[in-house]
Design a protein around this motif. Structure first.
Motif, mmCIF file in Angstrom:
data_model
loop_
_atom_site.group_PDB
_atom_site.id
_atom_site.type_symbol
_atom_site.label_atom_id
_atom_site.label_comp_id
_atom_site.label_asym_id
_atom_site.label_seq_id
_atom_site.Cartn_x
_atom_site.Cartn_y
_atom_site.Cartn_z
ATOM 1 N N ASP A 14 0.817 -1.217 0.000
ATOM 2 C CA ASP A 14 0.000 0.000 0.000
ATOM 3 C C ASP A 14 0.853 1.271 0.000
ATOM 4 O OD1 ASP A 14 0.976 -0.433 2.540
ATOM 5 O OD2 ASP A 14 -0.878 0.131 3.567
ATOM 6 N N SER A 15 2.108 1.149 -0.444
ATOM 7 C CA SER A 15 3.022 2.300 -0.452
ATOM 8 C C SER A 15 2.526 3.434 -1.335
ATOM 9 C CB SER A 15 4.416 1.867 -0.913
ATOM 10 O OG SER A 15 4.992 0.996 0.015
ATOM 11 N N ALA A 16 1.981 3.105 -2.504
ATOM 12 C CA ALA A 16 1.512 4.149 -3.421
ATOM 13 C C ALA A 16 0.400 4.966 -2.769
ATOM 14 C CB ALA A 16 1.043 3.535 -4.737
ATOM 15 N N ALA A 17 -0.516 4.300 -2.080
ATOM 16 C CA ALA A 17 -1.610 5.010 -1.404
ATOM 17 C C ALA A 17 -1.064 5.890 -0.276
ATOM 18 C CB ALA A 17 -2.628 4.015 -0.862
ATOM 19 N N LYS A 18 -0.097 5.376 0.456
ATOM 20 C CA LYS A 18 0.510 6.167 1.541
ATOM 21 C C LYS A 18 1.247 7.385 0.979
ATOM 22 C CE LYS A 18 1.085 2.600 5.046
ATOM 23 N NZ LYS A 18 2.038 1.840 5.866
ATOM 24 N N ARG A 19 1.927 7.212 -0.161
ATOM 25 C CA ARG A 19 2.614 8.351 -0.790
ATOM 26 C C ARG A 19 1.609 9.399 -1.245
ATOM 27 N NH1 ARG A 19 5.702 4.597 -3.262
ATOM 28 N NH2 ARG A 19 4.711 4.911 -5.270
ATOM 29 N N ARG A 20 0.515 8.934 -1.869
ATOM 30 C CA ARG A 20 -0.513 9.878 -2.324
ATOM 31 C C ARG A 20 -1.065 10.684 -1.148
ATOM 32 N NH1 ARG A 20 -1.946 5.737 -5.753
ATOM 33 N NH2 ARG A 20 -3.571 5.006 -4.366
ATOM 34 N N GLU A 21 -1.320 10.011 -0.039
ATOM 35 C CA GLU A 21 -1.833 10.694 1.151
ATOM 36 C C GLU A 21 -0.811 11.706 1.674
ATOM 37 O OE1 GLU A 21 -3.818 12.131 4.391
ATOM 38 O OE2 GLU A 21 -4.570 11.149 2.598
ATOM 39 N N LEU A 22 0.460 11.323 1.700
ATOM 40 C CA LEU A 22 1.510 12.236 2.155
ATOM 41 C C LEU A 22 1.602 13.444 1.218
ATOM 42 C CD1 LEU A 22 3.859 12.798 4.147
ATOM 43 C CD2 LEU A 22 5.354 11.644 2.507
ATOM 44 N N LEU A 23 1.558 13.208 -0.092
ATOM 45 C CA LEU A 23 1.611 14.307 -1.061
ATOM 46 C C LEU A 23 0.441 15.261 -0.845
ATOM 47 C CD1 LEU A 23 2.637 12.288 -4.233
ATOM 48 C CD2 LEU A 23 4.049 13.963 -3.029
ATOM 49 N N ARG A 24 -0.738 14.716 -0.566
ATOM 50 C CA ARG A 24 -1.910 15.547 -0.316
ATOM 51 C C ARG A 24 -1.706 16.375 0.950
ATOM 52 N NH1 ARG A 24 -5.644 15.978 2.796
ATOM 53 N NH2 ARG A 24 -5.350 14.026 3.883
ATOM 54 N N ARG A 25 -1.219 15.736 2.032
ATOM 55 C CA ARG A 25 -0.991 16.442 3.300
ATOM 56 C C ARG A 25 0.038 17.553 3.168
ATOM 57 N NH1 ARG A 25 0.973 12.237 7.302
ATOM 58 N NH2 ARG A 25 1.919 14.045 8.267
ATOM 59 N N LEU A 26 1.064 17.316 2.346
ATOM 60 C CA LEU A 26 2.144 18.290 2.196
ATOM 61 C C LEU A 26 1.885 19.297 1.082
ATOM 62 C CD1 LEU A 26 5.251 15.974 2.635
ATOM 63 C CD2 LEU A 26 4.065 17.342 4.350
ATOM 64 N N ASP A 27 0.718 19.183 0.425
ATOM 65 C CA ASP A 27 0.351 20.096 -0.647
ATOM 66 C C ASP A 27 1.361 20.041 -1.793
ATOM 67 O OD1 ASP A 27 -1.468 21.823 -1.748
ATOM 68 O OD2 ASP A 27 -0.611 23.624 -0.838
ATOM 69 N N LEU A 28 1.716 18.806 -2.200
ATOM 70 C CA LEU A 28 2.660 18.582 -3.288
ATOM 71 C C LEU A 28 1.941 17.928 -4.465
ATOM 72 C CD1 LEU A 28 5.694 17.240 -1.225
ATOM 73 C CD2 LEU A 28 5.526 19.454 -2.373
ATOM 74 N N PRO A 29 2.475 18.040 -5.685
ATOM 75 C CA PRO A 29 1.808 17.472 -6.862
ATOM 76 C C PRO A 29 1.675 15.953 -6.790
ATOM 77 C CG PRO A 29 3.668 18.858 -7.507
ATOM 78 C CD PRO A 29 3.699 18.737 -6.023
ATOM 79 N N GLU A 30 0.530 15.455 -7.216
ATOM 80 C CA GLU A 30 0.249 14.019 -7.144
ATOM 81 C C GLU A 30 1.117 13.184 -8.082
ATOM 82 O OE1 GLU A 30 -3.666 12.856 -8.606
ATOM 83 O OE2 GLU A 30 -3.674 14.591 -9.922
ATOM 84 N N HIS A 31 1.713 13.798 -9.094
ATOM 85 C CA HIS A 31 2.481 13.039 -10.074
ATOM 86 C C HIS A 31 3.920 12.739 -9.644
ATOM 87 C CE1 HIS A 31 -0.568 13.044 -13.214
ATOM 88 N NE2 HIS A 31 -0.816 14.292 -12.888
ATOM 89 N N LEU A 32 4.313 13.129 -8.444
ATOM 90 C CA LEU A 32 5.684 12.855 -7.997
ATOM 91 C C LEU A 32 5.902 11.354 -7.834
ATOM 92 C CD1 LEU A 32 6.433 15.531 -5.244
ATOM 93 C CD2 LEU A 32 7.583 15.262 -7.431
#
Length: 196
Positions: A154-172
């Motif tokens: 579930d790493s991809a989902a955790k990364r997406r959540e972190l990107l959302r929390r940090l206000d970073l682009p989802e495509h990283l």
């Protein structure tokens, strides 16, 4: 007051350049979108600028912006290039009738403070002497793995959540995330924040 920046800033188009010129004093080069893929003269010019002054790549946070950014990552010397990222902000630019394909604001639609913060986070050298990025031990791939952000089911989902929390682009990508985290946070601050 516009901030003076040492590096050359590379943007996708002239509207991005116009928006950035309102907040920074320095050299801003446009890529004219995807045409950079077929323009060897422009690429040679960017290599020369990178060697002389360093480059900061600032593209939109949509898929097309990341295609251009990734092309330049492979075509330019890594040690001479910094990456500035704008957050994913839903909306459309005033000059457009409809939002872009992904419904996100591009560089031209960002507020001046957001553009300056993106440059600061990239490690831009502001010529007023104020520090622009954290120092200390870097965040590593092992840290991301230990936090479950890579290598797990579930790493991809955790990364997406972190990107959302940090206000970073989802495509990283995971590597892109690591690069951005090291620009934004000290290792200690990131580990503390990630533990929350």
């Amino acid at each position: 007051m516009r901030r003076k920046i040492k590096e050359v800033i590379v943007v996708e188009g002239r509207y991005d350049k116009n928006a950035l010129a309102q907040v920074v004093e320095g050299t801003i080069v446009t890529l004219d979108g995807f045409s950079v893929f077929n323009n060897q003269e422009k690429l040679a010019f960017l290599r020369r600028l990178a060697a002389e002054r360093g480059l900061i790549i600032l593209t939109d946070s949509d898929g097309a912006g990341f295609v251009i950014r990734n092309y330049l990552k492979g075509a330019l010397p890594k040690e001479q290039v910094k990456h500035a990222y704008i957050p994913d902000v839903p909306g459309k630019e005033r000059r457009k009738r409809a939002p872009g394909k992904e419904g996100k604001l591009g560089v031209e639609g960002m507020r001046p403070a957001v553009l300056l913060e993106a440059l600061r986070r990239s490690g831009a050298v502001f010529l007023d002497g104020k520090p622009s990025c954290p120092a200390g031990a870097p965040i590593t791939k092992a840290d991301l793995f230990a936090l479950g952000l890579t290598g797990g089911p579930d790493s991809a989902a955790k990364r997406r959540e972190l990107l959302r929390r940090l206000d970073l682009p989802e495509h990283l990508t995971a590597n892109g995330l690591l690069e951005v985290l090291n620009l934004l946070y000290s290792r200690e601050a990131f580990l503390e924040m990630a533990a929350d």
